[in-house]
Design a protein around this motif. Structure first.
Motif, PDB file in Angstrom:
ATOM      1  N   LYS A  61      50.255 -16.051  23.324  1.00 41.53           N
ATOM      2  CA  LYS A  61      51.403 -15.943  22.427  1.00 41.53           C
ATOM      3  C   LYS A  61      50.954 -15.600  21.003  1.00 41.53           C
ATOM      4  O   LYS A  61      49.829 -15.892  20.622  1.00 41.53           O
ATOM      5  N   PRO A  62      51.844 -14.988  20.192  1.00 38.84           N
ATOM      6  CA  PRO A  62      51.501 -14.699  18.806  1.00 38.84           C
ATOM      7  C   PRO A  62      51.090 -15.964  18.050  1.00 38.84           C
ATOM      8  O   PRO A  62      51.578 -17.050  18.335  1.00 38.84           O
ATOM      9  N   MET A  63      50.188 -15.792  17.085  1.00 39.02           N
ATOM     10  CA  MET A  63      49.691 -16.902  16.275  1.00 39.02           C
ATOM     11  C   MET A  63      49.794 -16.583  14.803  1.00 39.02           C
ATOM     12  O   MET A  63      49.606 -15.439  14.390  1.00 39.02           O
ATOM     13  N   GLU A  64      50.058 -17.608  13.991  1.00 35.96           N
ATOM     14  CA  GLU A  64      50.071 -17.435  12.545  1.00 35.96           C
ATOM     15  C   GLU A  64      48.635 -17.368  12.023  1.00 35.96           C
ATOM     16  O   GLU A  64      47.744 -18.071  12.511  1.00 35.96           O
ATOM     17  N   ASP A  92      48.483 -14.015   3.685  1.00 39.24           N
ATOM     18  CA  ASP A  92      49.810 -14.354   4.181  1.00 39.24           C
ATOM     19  C   ASP A  92      49.625 -15.250   5.400  1.00 39.24           C
ATOM     20  O   ASP A  92      49.502 -14.773   6.526  1.00 39.24           O
ATOM     21  N   THR A  93      49.582 -16.566   5.178  1.00 42.98           N
ATOM     22  CA  THR A  93      49.258 -17.510   6.252  1.00 42.98           C
ATOM     23  C   THR A  93      50.351 -17.591   7.318  1.00 42.98           C
ATOM     24  O   THR A  93      50.099 -18.051   8.425  1.00 42.98           O
ATOM     25  N   LEU A  94      51.562 -17.150   6.988  1.00 38.69           N
ATOM     26  CA  LEU A  94      52.662 -17.219   7.958  1.00 38.69           C
ATOM     27  C   LEU A  94      52.773 -15.958   8.816  1.00 38.69           C
ATOM     28  O   LEU A  94      53.556 -15.923   9.763  1.00 38.69           O
ATOM     29  N   LYS A  95      51.980 -14.946   8.491  1.00 40.84           N
ATOM     30  CA  LYS A  95      52.018 -13.705   9.269  1.00 40.84           C
ATOM     31  C   LYS A  95      51.555 -13.971  10.690  1.00 40.84           C
ATOM     32  O   LYS A  95      50.548 -14.652  10.919  1.00 40.84           O
ATOM     33  N   LYS A  96      52.281 -13.447  11.676  1.00 39.17           N
ATOM     34  CA  LYS A  96      51.928 -13.661  13.069  1.00 39.17           C
ATOM     35  C   LYS A  96      51.199 -12.442  13.627  1.00 39.17           C
ATOM     36  O   LYS A  96      51.602 -11.304  13.402  1.00 39.17           O
ATOM     37  N   LEU A  97      50.128 -12.718  14.359  1.00 45.07           N
ATOM     38  CA  LEU A  97      49.375 -11.669  15.026  1.00 45.07           C
ATOM     39  C   LEU A  97      49.607 -11.769  16.528  1.00 45.07           C
ATOM     40  O   LEU A  97      49.626 -12.863  17.096  1.00 45.07           O
ATOM     41  N   SER A  98      49.765 -10.626  17.159  1.00 41.88           N
ATOM     42  CA  SER A  98      49.891 -10.561  18.616  1.00 41.88           C
ATOM     43  C   SER A  98      48.561 -10.150  19.218  1.00 41.88           C
ATOM     44  O   SER A  98      47.647  -9.721  18.504  1.00 41.88           O
ATOM     45  N   ALA A  99      48.442 -10.293  20.521  1.00 43.89           N
ATOM     46  CA  ALA A  99      47.197  -9.950  21.204  1.00 43.89           C
ATOM     47  C   ALA A  99      46.763  -8.534  20.856  1.00 43.89           C
ATOM     48  O   ALA A  99      47.561  -7.601  20.897  1.00 43.89           O
ATOM     49  N   GLY A 100      45.500  -8.381  20.469  1.00 44.87           N
ATOM     50  CA  GLY A 100      44.960  -7.085  20.103  1.00 44.87           C
ATOM     51  C   GLY A 100      44.983  -6.801  18.615  1.00 44.87           C
ATOM     52  O   GLY A 100      44.347  -5.853  18.154  1.00 44.87           O
ATOM     53  N   GLN A 101      45.721  -7.599  17.847  1.00 43.43           N
ATOM     54  CA  GLN A 101      45.814  -7.378  16.403  1.00 43.43           C
ATOM     55  C   GLN A 101      44.766  -8.184  15.641  1.00 43.43           C
ATOM     56  O   GLN A 101      44.366  -9.267  16.067  1.00 43.43           O
ATOM     57  N   SER A 102      44.342  -7.639  14.488  1.00 43.96           N
ATOM     58  CA  SER A 102      43.381  -8.305  13.611  1.00 43.96           C
ATOM     59  C   SER A 102      43.914  -8.347  12.192  1.00 43.96           C
ATOM     60  O   SER A 102      44.755  -7.527  11.799  1.00 43.96           O
ATOM     61  N   GLU A 103      43.414  -9.280  11.414  1.00 44.55           N
ATOM     62  CA  GLU A 103      43.795  -9.404  10.011  1.00 44.55           C
ATOM     63  C   GLU A 103      42.548  -9.749   9.206  1.00 44.55           C
ATOM     64  O   GLU A 103      41.802 -10.670   9.540  1.00 44.55           O
TER      65      GLU A 103
END
Length: 201
Positions: A116-119, A156-167
């Motif tokens: 699932k997406p994560m912050e 942006d600590t509240l930004k959600k990442l989905s599988a495959g995404q990086s920040e």
């Protein structure tokens, strides 16, 4: 028996909250919010698993309710100790009765691997900076207002990442003036060893 103590430094006044973790020679893992899988680093004499800056952690598993079971990696890429001028220009209140502090900037890449997406704020919450004097501190949390650091914008600590995404993010830590960052660590809960990325000054 290993014991952790938590202290709230007053050096930055009422506007900020920082948690300092003290352990036996920095070898304790501390209380984490997730557990990890096995990874490929080399075990050091204090039980840590050591990596080079730029190497990703083994997959970490979220224990947060909304993203339980999701996996991600943390890759510290760069560490820089700031200056007294950075602190003076940050906009933070300082307690003149306490020892002065300076910032340490840690640049990291967070990668969502599966689930699932994560912050963003849940993916880097286990990061700790260890100094050359053995002190350990978690990231600075600003309760009210903003702290401004050169070339280190607040993530942006509240930004959600989905599988495959990086920040790519930069995180600020506060350490006593006169000390240097010796390593970035990632705590993995009571039952797993600390992961460590040594810093070459």
């Amino acid at each position: 028996m290993r014991t952790w103590t938590r202290a709230v430094p007053a050096a930055v006044g009422a506007l900020t909250l920082a948690v300092v973790l003290a352990g036996c020679n920095g070898s304790d893992s501390g209380k984490g919010r997730r557990s990890s899988g096995s990874g490929s680093g080399s075990s050091s004499s204090d039980g840590s698993t050591t990596y080079r800056l730029g190497e990703a952690s083994p997959p970490q598993e979220s224990t947060m309710k909304e993203s339980k079971g999701s996996k991600f990696t943390v890759t510290p890429t760069k560490v820089q100790t700031g200056t007294k001028a950075d602190m003076d220009n940050s906009g933070l209140d300082k307690d003149k009765d306490k020892a002065p502090k300076v910032p340490v900037y840690v640049w990291s890449t967070l990668t969502h691997k599966s689930g699932k997406p994560m912050e963003v704020g849940d993916m880097d919450s286990g990061l700790v900076v260890k100094t050359d004097k053995g002190e350990r501190t978690r990231a600075l949390i600003v309760i009210m207002g903003d702290a401004k650091w050169p070339n280190c914008p607040e993530p942006d600590t509240l930004k959600k990442l989905s599988a495959g995404q990086s920040e790519k993010i930069c995180t600020a830590f506060l350490i006593p003036e006169g000390q240097k960052a010796a390593a970035v660590q990632l705590s993995q809960g009571f039952s797993n060893e600390v992961l460590e990325w040594p810093v070459k000054n």
